[in-house]
Design an enzyme around this catalytic site. Structure first.
Site, PDB file in Angstrom:
ATOM      1  N   LYS A 180       0.856  -1.212   0.000  1.00  0.00           N
ATOM      2  CA  LYS A 180       0.000   0.000   0.000  1.00  0.00           C
ATOM      3  C   LYS A 180       0.878   1.242   0.000  1.00  0.00           C
ATOM      4  O   LYS A 180       2.059   1.204   0.355  1.00  0.00           O
ATOM      5  CB  LYS A 180      -0.926   0.028   1.210  1.00  0.00           C
ATOM      6  CG  LYS A 180      -0.252   0.043   2.604  1.00  0.00           C
ATOM      7  CD  LYS A 180       0.209   1.389   3.105  1.00  0.00           C
ATOM      8  CE  LYS A 180       0.873   1.336   4.477  1.00  0.00           C
ATOM      9  NZ  LYS A 180       1.578   2.564   4.871  1.00  0.00           N
ATOM     10  N   GLY A 227       5.566  -5.873   5.369  1.00  0.00           N
ATOM     11  CA  GLY A 227       5.451  -6.913   6.390  1.00  0.00           C
ATOM     12  C   GLY A 227       4.005  -7.125   6.795  1.00  0.00           C
ATOM     13  O   GLY A 227       3.574  -8.251   7.068  1.00  0.00           O
ATOM     14  N   SER A 228       3.216  -6.041   6.788  1.00  0.00           N
ATOM     15  CA  SER A 228       1.818  -6.135   7.217  1.00  0.00           C
ATOM     16  C   SER A 228       0.976  -6.930   6.221  1.00  0.00           C
ATOM     17  O   SER A 228       0.151  -7.760   6.616  1.00  0.00           O
ATOM     18  CB  SER A 228       1.228  -4.729   7.372  1.00  0.00           C
ATOM     19  OG  SER A 228       1.930  -4.023   8.361  1.00  0.00           O
ATOM     20  N   ASP A 237      -1.766  -1.333  10.437  1.00  0.00           N
ATOM     21  CA  ASP A 237      -2.245  -1.296   9.054  1.00  0.00           C
ATOM     22  C   ASP A 237      -2.562  -2.690   8.498  1.00  0.00           C
ATOM     23  O   ASP A 237      -2.960  -2.800   7.345  1.00  0.00           O
ATOM     24  CB  ASP A 237      -1.268  -0.528   8.141  1.00  0.00           C
ATOM     25  CG  ASP A 237       0.138  -1.088   8.176  1.00  0.00           C
ATOM     26  OD1 ASP A 237       0.357  -2.118   8.850  1.00  0.00           O
ATOM     27  OD2 ASP A 237       1.021  -0.509   7.520  1.00  0.00           O
TER      28      ASP A 237
HETATM   29  O1  C5P Z   1       0.954  -0.951  14.858  1.00  0.00           O
HETATM   30  P1  C5P Z   1       2.363  -1.007  14.384  1.00  0.00           P
HETATM   31  O2  C5P Z   1       3.123  -2.174  14.972  1.00  0.00           O
HETATM   32  O3  C5P Z   1       2.515  -0.950  12.918  1.00  0.00           O
HETATM   33  O4  C5P Z   1       3.049   0.292  14.927  1.00  0.00           O
HETATM   34  C1  C5P Z   1       4.427   0.457  15.023  1.00  0.00           C
HETATM   35  C2  C5P Z   1       4.712   1.700  15.825  1.00  0.00           C
HETATM   36  O5  C5P Z   1       4.337   2.851  15.071  1.00  0.00           O
HETATM   37  C3  C5P Z   1       3.929   1.806  17.112  1.00  0.00           C
HETATM   38  O6  C5P Z   1       4.596   1.158  18.175  1.00  0.00           O
HETATM   39  C4  C5P Z   1       3.875   3.299  17.332  1.00  0.00           C
HETATM   40  O7  C5P Z   1       5.106   3.765  17.841  1.00  0.00           O
HETATM   41  C5  C5P Z   1       3.771   3.831  15.918  1.00  0.00           C
HETATM   42  N1  C5P Z   1       2.378   4.086  15.508  1.00  0.00           N
HETATM   43  C6  C5P Z   1       1.706   5.172  16.047  1.00  0.00           C
HETATM   44  N2  C5P Z   1       0.424   5.437  15.672  1.00  0.00           N
HETATM   45  C7  C5P Z   1      -0.190   4.654  14.752  1.00  0.00           C
HETATM   46  C8  C5P Z   1       0.481   3.553  14.179  1.00  0.00           C
HETATM   47  C9  C5P Z   1       1.768   3.297  14.582  1.00  0.00           C
HETATM   48  O8  C5P Z   1       2.266   5.903  16.879  1.00  0.00           O
HETATM   49  N3  C5P Z   1      -1.434   4.953  14.376  1.00  0.00           N
END
Ligand code: C5P
Length: 319
Positions: free
Chosen positions: A37, A129-130, A163
């Site tokens: 994406k 990765g997602s 995501d």
């Molecule tokens: O959810 P994910 O593992 O992809 O998020 C990785 C990091 O990105 C989270 O630990 C956070 O620090 C940051 N993040 C965030 N707000 C979001 C998505 C991700 O702060 N909406």
């Protein structure tokens, strides 16, 4: 047979019991395409108490990406074409498999041999990765005979990453919350030039660089109207990414990549997600391919179309 929206190509090819001569053994090896994406629009609303950020974003599936292969086995094992990508619990595909085994008693102790053909760069803001994790859930549910509803897939996905749920929807979707509250919208048939500077960006670091005062561009409603017009120039004029100013301040290669795309004549360019990939909106496919093919780009460049929900669906096929 259709499983809750996640169509399994193999299940359409079942032998016809009325014609025994048409019988062929069921396939044992499967694959699933993992289109990544970009974020056409990303506004950060606020930092939440839980450390995540409340977003208003527009996710867009793009062509290309990884392929995940899998077959039943006694043990769980993952291999990957990229030696720099870990094949253990640090890999979201492996974590998806462990999560499925933990949450569904009928999957406990099940095994599979998984092989990931990696093409989407890591630390690129493309959800590589997602989407692999989302595809792993769909592929393993198929291999292990689990029937999961779209809500169950989305809930599992949200445990793996903010995501991940988007990839069960695909196409174009508005997202709120931390990225998991999704509203599908029609896809504009846009062509992109993607450019990956020779640098990867850590997502938590990128979010920490956010400065609200540096982000003043347009509203989501206005962007959605422009997207609905399908006019590449109108969309390109309204791109937004609130993570870009902070990331660019620390990673000048990204500014150089965006500048290069602009000088090549794209209609507008932005970083995607937390970077480091930068995308440009081209006038059409021919221009996207021509720019991507030009030598001298500060990084790897390629052309890709925006995919609608059907073209980006996570479909299990025989290998
Ligand atoms: O959810 P994910 O593992 O992809 O998020 C990785 C990091 O990105 C989270 O630990 C956070 O620090 C940051 N993040 C965030 N707000 C979001 C998505 C991700 O702060 N909406």
């Amino acid at each position: 047979m259709k499983r809750d929206g996640y169509q399994t190509a193999a299940q359409n090819d079942e032998a016809d019991p009325a014609h025994p001569s048409s019988f062929s053994p069921p396939p044992s090896s499967f694959q699933i395409a993992c289109p990544p994406k970009i974020n056409l629009y990303l506004r950060i609303v606020r930092r939440r108490e839980d450390g995540f950020h409340e977003l208003e974003t527009v996710f867009q599936s793009v062509g290309g990406g990884d392929t995940l292969h899998g077959q039943l086995a006694n043990e769980l094992a993952l291999t990957c074409t990229d030696p720099d990508v870990p094949s253990d619990e640090r890999n979201l595909v492996y974590r998806a498999a462990l999560l499925l085994r933990e949450r569904y008693p009928e999957a406990a102790n099940r095994g599979a041999t998984l092989h990931l053909v990696k093409r989407t760069p890591s630390g690129a803001g493309m959800g590589g990765g997602s989407v692999d994790a989302a595809a792993a859930l769909v592929l393993l549910a198929h291999l292990w005979g689990l029937t999961l509803s779209p809500t169950e897939f989305a809930d599992l996905g949200a445990v793996l990453g903010s995501d991940v749920p988007f990839f069960f929807v695909g196409g174009t979707a508005l997202a709120g919350g931390r990225g998991e509250v999704l509203t599908p919208v029609p896809t504009a048939p846009l062509w992109l030039v993607l450019l990956r500077p020779d640098v990867s960006v850590s997502t938590p670091w990128a979010f920490r660089q956010w400065r609200a005062e540096a982000c003043t561009s347009g509203e989501l409603d206005e962007f959605v109207q422009r997207l609905a017009s399908g006019d590449p120039a109108r969309v390109a004029d309204a791109l937004r990414n609130d993570l870009e100013p902070g990331v660019i301040a620390g990673v000048p290669e990204i500014a150089a990549a965006r500048e290069w795309l602009t000088t090549q004549g794209v209609l507008g360019a932005r970083m995607t997600g937390s970077g480091s990939v930068v995308f440009g909106i081209a006038r059409d496919e021919a221009q996207a391919r021509e720019i991507a093919g030009r030598a001298g780009a500060p990084g790897r460049a390629w052309a890709a179309p925006c995919l609608n929900a059907q073209a980006s669906a996570l479909v299990v096929r025989p290998s």
